[in-house]
Design a protein around this motif. Structure first.
Motif, PDB file in Angstrom:
ATOM      1  N   TRP A  38       0.835  -1.194   0.000  1.00 41.64           N
ATOM      2  CA  TRP A  38       0.000   0.000   0.000  1.00 41.64           C
ATOM      3  C   TRP A  38       0.874   1.250   0.000  1.00 41.64           C
ATOM      4  O   TRP A  38       0.644   2.189  -0.769  1.00 41.64           O
ATOM      5  N   ASN A  76       1.178   4.059  -3.021  1.00 42.33           N
ATOM      6  CA  ASN A  76       0.950   5.484  -2.781  1.00 42.33           C
ATOM      7  C   ASN A  76       2.158   6.314  -3.182  1.00 42.33           C
ATOM      8  O   ASN A  76       2.016   7.398  -3.747  1.00 42.33           O
ATOM      9  N   ARG A 117       2.291   9.298  -5.956  1.00 40.06           N
ATOM     10  CA  ARG A 117       2.819  10.640  -5.671  1.00 40.06           C
ATOM     11  C   ARG A 117       3.925  11.011  -6.643  1.00 40.06           C
ATOM     12  O   ARG A 117       3.968  12.144  -7.148  1.00 40.06           O
TER      13      ARG A 117
END
Length: 104
Positions: A81, A85, A89
């Protein structure tokens, strides 16, 4: 006398929890384990424990019905996870820094 019994019960419970807390991660990759092996491994572990194994079915691209069974420990799901992420980004930042095509 009652205090000694309560202390003994609490000591036994904490030693049992310590044994579970010190459990090593699975020897094999969780996705390679059978459902019975996963169930036996998870026995006595809290669902929030870092080594608790959770399985998910993930749809395979290009198929309406085929799904892949992916099993990981809570810690591995957390890392996946976080990596996803971070990738998102990084992509968003790269798209805002540079033009998408050379005509701009």
């Amino acid at each position: 006398m009652l205090n000694l019994v309560v202390i003994a019960v609490l000591a036994a419970a904490s030693s049992a929890e310590a044994g579970v807390a010190e459990r090593a991660p699975p020897a094999r990759a969780p996705s390679e384990m059978t459902n019975a092996e996963i169930k036996a491994y998870n026995e006595g572990l809290a669902a929030t424990h870092p080594h608790y194994i959770k399985c998910r079915k993930i749809e395979e691209i290009g198929s309406w019905v085929k799904k892949a069974r992916v099993c990981r420990t809570n810690e591995q799901w957390k890392q996946a996870w976080a990596q996803g992420n971070q990738n998102a980004r990084d992509t968003a930042e790269a798209m805002t820094r540079a033009p998408v095509n050379g005509s701009n």
